[in-house]
Design an enzyme around this catalytic site. Structure first.
Site, PDB file in Angstrom:
ATOM      1  N   GLU A  65       0.851  -1.191   0.000  1.00  0.00           N
ATOM      2  CA  GLU A  65       0.000   0.000   0.000  1.00  0.00           C
ATOM      3  C   GLU A  65       0.885   1.240   0.000  1.00  0.00           C
ATOM      4  O   GLU A  65       1.705   1.425   0.916  1.00  0.00           O
ATOM      5  CB  GLU A  65      -0.891   0.033   1.244  1.00  0.00           C
ATOM      6  CG  GLU A  65      -2.102  -0.849   1.185  1.00  0.00           C
ATOM      7  CD  GLU A  65      -3.094  -0.530   2.311  1.00  0.00           C
ATOM      8  OE1 GLU A  65      -4.245  -0.977   2.214  1.00  0.00           O
ATOM      9  OE2 GLU A  65      -2.724   0.161   3.290  1.00  0.00           O
ATOM     10  N   CYS A  66       0.728   2.094  -0.961  1.00  0.00           N
ATOM     11  CA  CYS A  66       1.400   3.388  -1.020  1.00  0.00           C
ATOM     12  C   CYS A  66       2.915   3.214  -0.874  1.00  0.00           C
ATOM     13  O   CYS A  66       3.584   2.815  -1.813  1.00  0.00           O
ATOM     14  CB  CYS A  66       0.822   4.329   0.047  1.00  0.00           C
ATOM     15  SG  CYS A  66       1.101   6.078  -0.288  1.00  0.00           S
ATOM     16  N   GLY A  67       3.483   3.474   0.294  1.00  0.00           N
ATOM     17  CA  GLY A  67       4.908   3.285   0.487  1.00  0.00           C
ATOM     18  C   GLY A  67       5.349   1.870   0.195  1.00  0.00           C
ATOM     19  O   GLY A  67       6.434   1.631  -0.355  1.00  0.00           O
TER      20      GLY A  67
END
Length: 446
Positions: A337-339
């Site tokens: 997720e994201c990072g």
């Protein structure tokens, strides 16, 4: 989670606008009530994953997100009923201004603090930054108190009061409109918490954090009527056994390895607790410590965080990256997720323009050199089976990042729609590895 014994009592800390001092007041109330021997359950309105970490340190118990856009009413009821039953009071910190929200209605509301207050039936205590104001503060509070008949404003806490004389000029207006002042906080640097690009610096990064919280608790104890705060709380609206079987997200495996350290910390407690309730075993590991995920993992979860601040260290974490590659070769589901998505990609360009090679399990190339804010609720549909669920599953969540996707030539993972109903395909999939900038709050199975 504990069995249900009562309908939780609570209040909501809100404000007319962001930057008024909601988080400071919330942390102070949590710490002061805890110091006074009251078990207090914290919540955060909306999808913020940083404030909940601060809440937990102040209250001594995990904080949970409550989001009317991304959560159905029965999930909100389930979270509150099961987490707050053993508390003497619940305190939910609001988001933005009291009535502010996204451009659309979601599963049980528009995501505003007001919608959550109306849904729960908990009264609102307004934090007012009275800098440069006297009687206008009462007019502003009166407008908030009368704007929606289904939202009850119990009173206010004055913030940024300049002097005793300043406060004396403010109070008559509140006497005239009959709205209670629970306390007032004078200007001081003792309660300042540093920030960075995604919000407050995380609680675990402050060497003197406990001292700061103790000082804040003392200020709130002497400046706010805590007994009146406790008396203002009311029982939640929904029935005692509401939503007890509701799960936010089904676990991606029986044995889940989850990254957790200063670079990967943006997780939602209601998701993790739902996995545990379903019988999953969750094992944290630290990529910054060059830990590899457990070799017998059925799934690997890489949450968001601040990988761009540690890109060089992560690029050198050969044991971590090698462990991911080994599991990917065995077709173990791995999701970022994201990072986490950025780490699974080919490389990250940091703020100074230096490129750092990453795991290379996805085609994504990302950059933090030119910051651009991506923010808002997202509704998505899975294009294929994977860690997030089966093909066709509808996902509700949000994006909040400054990184830019330079390129991603992989197979798209999601059909995405934002709050304005603008549609796109996004994310990436390669074999059992998936990732996107999307933060998941709730999944509705196909």
């Amino acid at each position: 989670m504990s069995s249900i014994a009562k309908r939780p009592r609570g209040i909501i800390v809100a404000a007319p606008s962001s930057g008024s001092g909601k988080t400071t007041v919330t942390l102070g109330l949590l710490a002061a009530l805890r110091k006074a021997g009251v078990a207090v359950q914290p919540f955060k309105t909306g999808p913020d994953y940083i404030d909940t970490g601060h809440h937990a340190r102040a209250a001594g118990r995990p904080s949970f997100n409550l989001d009317t856009w991304a959560m159905p009413q029965d999930l909100i009821a389930s979270i509150v009923s099961q987490t707050a039953a053993s508390a003497g009071i619940s305190i939910a910190e609001g988001v933005m201004g009291l009535f502010d929200a996204g451009p659309s209605r979601g599963l049980s509301g528009n995501g505003s603090t007001a919608d959550l207050a109306a849904s729960l039936g908990w009264p609102v205590i307004l934090v007012l930054d009275v800098s440069g104001q006297t009687e206008t503060a009462a007019a502003l509070a009166l407008g908030c108190a009368t704007y929606r008949p289904d939202v009850h404003v119990a009173g206010v806490i004055l913030n940024q009061v300049a002097s005793e004389r300043h406060e004396a000029l403010i109070r008559p207006g509140f006497d005239r409109i009959g709205l209670k002042i629970f306390g007032s906080l004078h200007r001081t640097e003792k309660i300042h918490l540093p920030e960075r690009h995604l919000g407050l610096v995380q609680a675990d990064e402050h060497a003197d954090y406990l001292d700061r919280i103790a000082s804040l608790a003392d200020i709130i104890t002497t400046s706010v009527d805590l007994e009146a705060i406790l008396a203002a709380a009311s029982e939640v609206h929904f029935p005692q056994d509401a939503g007890l079987r509701t799960r936010a997200v089904y676990p991606p495996g029986q044995r889940i390895a989850i990254a957790h350290d200063a670079a990967f910390s943006f997780t939602y407690n209601h998701v993790l607790q739902g996995w545990r309730d379903a019988g999953a075993e969750i094992t944290p590991f630290s990529p910054l410590g060059n830990d590899a995920p457990r070799t017998d993992a059925d799934a690997v979860w890489l949450p968001g965080g601040y990988p761009e601040l540690y890109a060089g260290q992560l690029a050198a974490a050969s044991h971590f990256i090698g462990g991911l590659s080994t599991l990917a070769e065995r077709n173990v589901p791995i999701h970022g997720e994201c990072g986490g998505y950025m780490i699974l990609g080919q490389g990250i360009e940091d703020a100074n323009g230096e490129r750092h090679a990453m795991a290379g399990l996805l085609a994504a190339e990302t950059s933090f050199r030119t910051r651009k804010l991506h923010l808002g609720y997202r509704r998505a549909t899975l294009r294929t089976d994977g860690a997030l669920g089966r093909k066709g599953t509808t996902l509700y969540g949000h994006e909040f990042h400054y990184a830019t996707l330079v390129t991603d030539a992989g197979e798209p993972l999601l059909d995405m729609e934002d709050g304005t109903q603008s549609k796109t395909t996004t994310g990436s999939r390669r074999g059992s590895v998936t990732g996107s900038f999307f933060h998941l709050l709730f999944a509705r199975r196909a």
